[in-house]
Motif scaffolding. Sequence first.
Motif, mmCIF file in Angstrom:
data_model
loop_
_atom_site.group_PDB
_atom_site.id
_atom_site.type_symbol
_atom_site.label_atom_id
_atom_site.label_comp_id
_atom_site.label_asym_id
_atom_site.label_seq_id
_atom_site.Cartn_x
_atom_site.Cartn_y
_atom_site.Cartn_z
ATOM 1 N N TYR A 75 3.445 -8.171 -18.914
ATOM 2 C CA TYR A 75 3.261 -6.908 -19.635
ATOM 3 C C TYR A 75 1.802 -6.752 -20.061
ATOM 4 N N ASP A 76 1.334 -5.498 -20.045
ATOM 5 C CA ASP A 76 -0.013 -5.201 -20.518
ATOM 6 C C ASP A 76 -0.027 -4.987 -22.028
ATOM 7 N N VAL A 77 0.984 -4.297 -22.548
ATOM 8 C CA VAL A 77 1.019 -3.930 -23.967
ATOM 9 C C VAL A 77 2.471 -3.929 -24.444
ATOM 10 N N SER A 78 2.668 -4.312 -25.701
ATOM 11 C CA SER A 78 3.965 -4.171 -26.358
ATOM 12 C C SER A 78 3.781 -3.320 -27.608
ATOM 13 N N LEU A 79 4.669 -2.339 -27.788
ATOM 14 C CA LEU A 79 4.667 -1.512 -28.992
ATOM 15 C C LEU A 79 5.904 -1.870 -29.795
ATOM 16 N N ILE A 80 5.695 -2.330 -31.011
ATOM 17 C CA ILE A 80 6.818 -2.849 -31.785
ATOM 18 C C ILE A 80 6.634 -2.533 -33.270
ATOM 19 N N SER A 81 7.755 -2.313 -33.952
ATOM 20 C CA SER A 81 7.750 -2.085 -35.396
ATOM 21 C C SER A 81 8.205 -3.364 -36.093
ATOM 22 N N ALA A 82 7.459 -3.805 -37.094
ATOM 23 C CA ALA A 82 7.814 -5.041 -37.799
ATOM 24 C C ALA A 82 7.119 -5.079 -39.147
ATOM 25 N N THR A 83 7.727 -5.790 -40.092
ATOM 26 C CA THR A 83 7.075 -5.981 -41.381
ATOM 27 C C THR A 83 5.873 -6.907 -41.234
ATOM 28 N N GLN A 84 5.972 -7.866 -40.321
ATOM 29 C CA GLN A 84 4.845 -8.723 -39.984
ATOM 30 C C GLN A 84 5.102 -9.344 -38.631
ATOM 31 N N LEU A 85 4.020 -9.731 -37.963
ATOM 32 C CA LEU A 85 4.138 -10.367 -36.657
ATOM 33 C C LEU A 85 3.996 -11.875 -36.807
ATOM 34 N N PRO A 86 4.732 -12.654 -36.014
ATOM 35 C CA PRO A 86 4.545 -14.109 -36.056
ATOM 36 C C PRO A 86 3.175 -14.483 -35.505
ATOM 37 N N ASP A 87 2.676 -15.623 -35.951
ATOM 38 C CA ASP A 87 1.402 -16.114 -35.425
ATOM 39 C C ASP A 87 1.517 -16.295 -33.918
ATOM 40 N N SER A 88 0.526 -15.816 -33.198
ATOM 41 C CA SER A 88 0.541 -15.965 -31.748
ATOM 42 C C SER A 88 -0.879 -15.842 -31.223
ATOM 43 N N ILE A 89 -1.031 -16.078 -29.924
ATOM 44 C CA ILE A 89 -2.340 -15.949 -29.295
ATOM 45 C C ILE A 89 -2.641 -14.501 -28.946
ATOM 46 N N TYR A 90 -1.677 -13.602 -29.164
ATOM 47 C CA TYR A 90 -1.861 -12.207 -28.800
ATOM 48 C C TYR A 90 -2.776 -11.488 -29.790
ATOM 49 N N VAL A 91 -3.312 -10.369 -29.317
ATOM 50 C CA VAL A 91 -4.105 -9.488 -30.160
ATOM 51 C C VAL A 91 -3.213 -8.338 -30.610
ATOM 52 N N ALA A 92 -3.283 -7.960 -31.882
ATOM 53 C CA ALA A 92 -2.453 -6.870 -32.401
ATOM 54 C C ALA A 92 -3.331 -5.814 -33.053
ATOM 55 N N GLN A 93 -3.081 -4.569 -32.709
ATOM 56 C CA GLN A 93 -3.742 -3.438 -33.366
ATOM 57 C C GLN A 93 -2.702 -2.641 -34.136
ATOM 58 N N THR A 94 -3.044 -2.221 -35.333
ATOM 59 C CA THR A 94 -2.154 -1.400 -36.143
ATOM 60 C C THR A 94 -2.282 0.058 -35.726
ATOM 61 N N LEU A 95 -1.160 0.671 -35.380
ATOM 62 C CA LEU A 95 -1.165 2.075 -34.985
ATOM 63 C C LEU A 95 -0.690 2.997 -36.097
ATOM 64 N N GLY A 96 -0.017 2.449 -37.090
ATOM 65 C CA GLY A 96 0.460 3.287 -38.176
ATOM 66 C C GLY A 96 1.536 2.589 -38.964
ATOM 67 N N ALA A 97 2.054 3.294 -39.952
ATOM 68 C CA ALA A 97 3.102 2.756 -40.810
ATOM 69 C C ALA A 97 4.301 3.690 -40.790
ATOM 70 N N ALA A 98 5.427 3.164 -41.218
ATOM 71 C CA ALA A 98 6.655 3.955 -41.335
ATOM 72 C C ALA A 98 7.594 3.215 -42.267
#
Length: 313
Positions: free
Chosen positions: A140-163
């Motif tokens: 996968y190139d990108v994952s879009l996911i809603s979460a209170t927090q993300l687990p520690d990982s080697i991935y890069v995460a950008q915040t797109l917004g809140a809900a």
Amino acid sequence: MADIVGSMRIFVRVVETGSFTAVAKENDVTAAQISRAVTSLEEQLHTAVLHRTTRHLSLTEAGSRFYERAKVILADLDAATDEARNASVSPAGKLRLHCAPGLAQSTVAAALVGYQMRYPDVSVELKIEQSMPNLVEEGYDVSLISATQLPDSIYVAQTLGAAWAVMVASPDYVKQHGMPLTREDLAAHRLLELESPASPSREWHIESAHDAHVVTLAKAPMHINVPDVLRAALLAGAGIGTLATYSVADDLAAGTLVRVLPQYRLKPFTVFAVYPSRRYLEAKVRTLLDHLRSTLTPALEQAIERVEALVLA
């Protein structure tokens, strides 16, 4: 191992120009350095590729065969290099995207249509699953996911917004069972459970401007893991459930669902775009992230504004 590709390039140019000196001038080095590069190539091949005299260079039989193959190899390598470099400049190819349900149906689908129309050389493959996949192993190139927090990982995460989610039910359900007036009243109602990374299982963490509480779903009559299915059940009058602002704004505006205890909302969560690495980001990924920030982010904000405006109306 010596740079055989560099030596091949020098060898090919020596054959094409017929001169060590000419190739030396092209590379701003000495003729002796060019000669050593060809000698290094011969040592790696364990065969002579050039006959050298003080006035003339000529190909050996092995050198002639190697020259023809080397031209093809270098042309293919150059084409592959240009293609890879262009991938960082011009959006093209297949974009494999994962998205959590609910988010995909309500806002992401429209954003992707706009993206693909803007970048027609990119084809979008969208897979909808509740949990985030292994991006690298599953390609996968990108994952879009809603979460209170993300687990520690080697991935890069950008915040797109809140809900956040709100408690809702159908007007028919409220007519039959009454509208809860306090949080204690919820215990007498059918509370439907949504399995989601954005909220703990069997618990609603509700909060108002003045207090916060945990509502335990001890005997949920329905346990659902897809927001659209929960929405369908709520519309059919199955009970009270929680839906994210971006999933429920249209129904609240139309009156097909109503807020329950509108002074409360569930704990806010974040919408993330997650991708494997920030180094050498391909143009298709970079432009998608830019597009999502300009379309999805305001759409999430507008959904919150619509939901909250209905409470104040």
